[in-house]
Write a protein that holds these residues in place. Structure first.
Motif, PDB file in Angstrom:
ATOM      1  N   UNK A  95       0.803  -1.227   0.000  1.00 16.12           N
ATOM      2  CA  UNK A  95       0.000   0.000   0.000  1.00 16.12           C
ATOM      3  C   UNK A  95       0.831   1.269   0.000  1.00 16.12           C
ATOM      4  N   UNK A  96       2.011   1.241   0.597  1.00 16.98           N
ATOM      5  CA  UNK A  96       2.857   2.438   0.636  1.00 16.98           C
ATOM      6  C   UNK A  96       3.338   2.782  -0.773  1.00 16.98           C
ATOM      7  N   UNK A 114      -6.265   3.906   3.621  1.00 17.34           N
ATOM      8  CA  UNK A 114      -6.260   3.863   5.084  1.00 17.34           C
ATOM      9  C   UNK A 114      -6.591   2.459   5.583  1.00 17.34           C
ATOM     10  N   UNK A 115      -7.588   1.831   4.959  1.00 17.69           N
ATOM     11  CA  UNK A 115      -7.961   0.467   5.343  1.00 17.69           C
ATOM     12  C   UNK A 115      -6.897  -0.539   4.914  1.00 17.69           C
ATOM     13  N   UNK A 116      -6.321  -0.325   3.729  1.00 20.27           N
ATOM     14  CA  UNK A 116      -5.274  -1.232   3.239  1.00 20.27           C
ATOM     15  C   UNK A 116      -4.052  -1.198   4.147  1.00 20.27           C
ATOM     16  N   UNK A 140      -2.641  -4.288   6.456  1.00 23.37           N
ATOM     17  CA  UNK A 140      -1.276  -4.777   6.251  1.00 23.37           C
ATOM     18  C   UNK A 140      -0.363  -4.453   7.430  1.00 23.37           C
ATOM     19  N   UNK A 141      -0.904  -3.808   8.453  1.00 21.25           N
ATOM     20  CA  UNK A 141      -0.093  -3.456   9.614  1.00 21.25           C
ATOM     21  C   UNK A 141       0.908  -2.357   9.331  1.00 21.25           C
ATOM     22  N   UNK A 142       0.586  -1.479   8.380  1.00 27.04           N
ATOM     23  CA  UNK A 142       1.482  -0.389   7.998  1.00 27.04           C
ATOM     24  C   UNK A 142       1.203   0.834   8.865  1.00 27.04           C
ATOM     25  N   UNK A 143       2.263   1.433   9.350  1.00 20.10           N
ATOM     26  CA  UNK A 143       2.142   2.641  10.161  1.00 20.10           C
ATOM     27  C   UNK A 143       1.513   3.758   9.326  1.00 20.10           C
ATOM     28  N   UNK A 144       0.422   4.355   9.773  1.00 16.55           N
ATOM     29  CA  UNK A 144      -0.210   5.425   8.978  1.00 16.55           C
ATOM     30  C   UNK A 144       0.694   6.629   8.760  1.00 16.55           C
ATOM     31  N   UNK A 145       1.718   6.790   9.605  1.00 14.59           N
ATOM     32  CA  UNK A 145       2.613   7.934   9.441  1.00 14.59           C
ATOM     33  C   UNK A 145       3.408   7.849   8.140  1.00 14.59           C
ATOM     34  N   UNK A 146       3.805   6.636   7.733  1.00 14.72           N
ATOM     35  CA  UNK A 146       4.544   6.514   6.465  1.00 14.72           C
ATOM     36  C   UNK A 146       3.604   6.758   5.296  1.00 14.72           C
ATOM     37  N   UNK A 147       2.318   6.436   5.453  1.00 17.42           N
ATOM     38  CA  UNK A 147       1.346   6.721   4.397  1.00 17.42           C
ATOM     39  C   UNK A 147       1.220   8.243   4.213  1.00 17.42           C
ATOM     40  N   UNK A 175      13.885  -0.810   7.572  1.00 14.50           N
ATOM     41  CA  UNK A 175      13.961  -0.501   8.993  1.00 14.50           C
ATOM     42  C   UNK A 175      12.626  -0.100   9.615  1.00 14.50           C
ATOM     43  N   UNK A 176      11.583   0.012   8.819  1.00 14.45           N
ATOM     44  CA  UNK A 176      10.310   0.444   9.346  1.00 14.45           C
ATOM     45  C   UNK A 176      10.218   1.958   9.424  1.00 14.45           C
ATOM     46  N   UNK A 177       9.109   2.455   9.929  1.00 13.85           N
ATOM     47  CA  UNK A 177       8.872   3.894  10.015  1.00 13.85           C
ATOM     48  C   UNK A 177       9.549   4.464  11.261  1.00 13.85           C
TER      49      UNK A 177
END
Length: 461
Positions: free
Chosen positions: A351-352, A385-387, A391-398, A458-460
């Motif tokens: 998603x990112x 936002x739902x995707x 997927x367990x993605x930090x909304x801050x990177x979005x 490394x993640x967000x």
């Protein structure tokens, strides 16, 4: 297939007419009509205009008008008080005239990071840039790129806390604030600054090897008497207030308030996260406006005139972007757009990365970072936002990748900021566009790739 062709032709017409100087407020509904004609039966023309186009335009005004208005008033106060010039002159004095390019970039960066609009910065810094470049015998054609690097790259999309509208648009969609993914934002900012500065230094060296010089130009905007300027620290204080108070309000003041009333039907059951960032910017800008007005009341010839001109000056940029958003809402309502949307989403499963591609493409098509991002998030923000949540993605990177993506391809010839900046500098696309594109869009594109890789590894942060 005919519906998709209509969307493509509609976008092409929008780009061409904007490049030819037609105002987007007028041509947006006209170009949307072209798409509707190719999707006959999907939506009636008048009903789509009154029930889709205009509500989308109004919703954008309702959400972001305070940011445009307060930013324009603050910028006008900084300009009329001489504060913007005082900051620019001080930076030149510290950095040195021998580093004219760096001085112009830093002056623009500090002003825009503090909330002063690009157009005010361009008018304020341009005369100083002319003087510096002429004295150092640097080609005038590089001035737009120097102003652009400092004004609409890292301070617009990357630095955490920047009050730029491009950093505010993602907040309601992802429940974030202007300080989203601060570590990755700083990395992106450093990359864009370094890449852009290296490019400009290289171009300057090439010009000197050819003995090109400043060139023969009639710099009308560089002259004229200037009002008394405040001291550097007095001029800088309102900018420090904007940045500091934005941070304090976001992380301490507003969260400590009782905002349970937001969860009632009267306030549409709104979560605090959806309005926190916007509230913080509004509070910071209001306080900064009061401070700059009080500190410079004897330097501003007509305070009422300054406020009025700043307020009125916010309406045209706001209406332009809102019209592009409304145009996007019409396009997004078409069945054919669902095919385009799914195609763009399917380019990448992550998603990112998918969001970055969608925002970049639409910002390039519309020639507007804020317009393209608003179009993308307005049509697919809820999906992403739902995707991201699934997927367990930090909304801050979005948030951060959407902001970065909005600048990755928006500096195209029909971009309103490009046209305005070149007009201020009395230069043509042929003379200055290449360097402006490299330091503006290419640097943002490469910085976005760096952020995507770092986030994957490394993640967000």
């Amino acid at each position: 297939m005919i519906g998709i062709l209509g969307i493509v032709l509609s976008l092409a017409l929008l780009i061409w007419l904007a490049y030819r100087g037609w105002n987007v407020i007028f041509i947006a509904p006209f170009c949307a009509t072209v798409a509707l004609l190719f999707n006959w039966g999907d939506a009636p023309l008048l009903a789509t205009y009154t029930q889709t186009f205009m509500p989308a335009l109004g919703n954008y005004f309702a959400k972001f008008f305070p940011l445009f208005m307060l930013g324009a008033v603050f910028g006008k106060l900084m300009d009329d008080s001489g504060s913007a010039r005082a900051i620019a002159h001080k930076i030149v004095g510290v950095v040195g005239k021998e580093r004219s390019m760096l001085a112009v970039v830093l002056a623009c960066a500090i002003l825009t990071y503090g909330g002063v609009s690009l157009f005010v910065v361009a008018f304020s810094v341009y005369p100083i840039a002319v003087s510096l470049f002429r004295e150092a015998d640097i080609p005038k054609r590089l001035i737009p790129a120097a102003i652009g690097l400092g004004s609409f790259t890292f301070t617009m999309t990357a630095l955490p806390g920047t009050p730029a509208i491009q950093n505010a648009i993602p907040m309601p969609f992802f429940g974030t604030n202007t300080f989203a993914a601060p570590g990755l934002g700083i990395v992106a900012a450093l990359f864009m600054f370094t890449f852009g500065q290296l490019w400009l230094n290289r171009r300057m060296a090439q010009a000197r090897s050819r003995n090109e010089g400043y060139g023969d130009h009639d710099d009308m905007l560089a002259g004229g008497a200037k009002a008394e300027m405040p001291s550097f620290w007095l001029a800088l204080l309102p900018i420090v207030v904007v940045i500091a108070l934005n941070y304090v309000a976001t992380n301490f003041v507003i969260p400590a308030l009782d905002t349970s009333y937001l969860a009632t039907p009267k306030f549409k059951n709104t979560p605090l996260s959806a309005v926190l960032g916007i509230w913080a910017i509004i509070l910071a800008m209001l306080v900064a406006i009061v401070i700059v007005a009080l500190l410079n009341r004897h330097r501003i010839a007509n305070l009422l005139d300054t406020f009025n001109k700043g307020t009125m000056g916010s309406l045209l940029p706001m209406a332009n972007v809102a019209s592009e958003v409304a145009y996007g809402a019409v396009i997004a309502s078409l069945a054919a757009f669902a095919i385009v949307r799914e195609s763009l989403k399917s380019v990448a499963s992550d998603p990112v990365t998918s969001l970055f591609i969608v925002v970049t493409v639409l910002a390039g098509m519309t020639g507007s970072a804020s317009g393209g991002m608003s179009l993308a998030l307005g049509a697919m923000g809820e999906y992403y936002a739902h995707a991201a949540q699934a997927a367990g993605v930090n909304p801050e990177i979005m948030h951060r990748i959407a902001a970065l993506g909005s600048a990755a391809m928006d500096i195209l010839p029909h971009n309103g900021a490009v046209i305005t900046l070149l007009a201020i500098c009395s230069l043509t696309h042929r003379e200055s566009y290449l360097d402006l594109f490299v330091v503006g869009s290419l640097s943002a594109l490469l910085a976005s790739v760096v952020v995507l890789v770092l986030n994957a590894l490394f993640g967000t942060f």
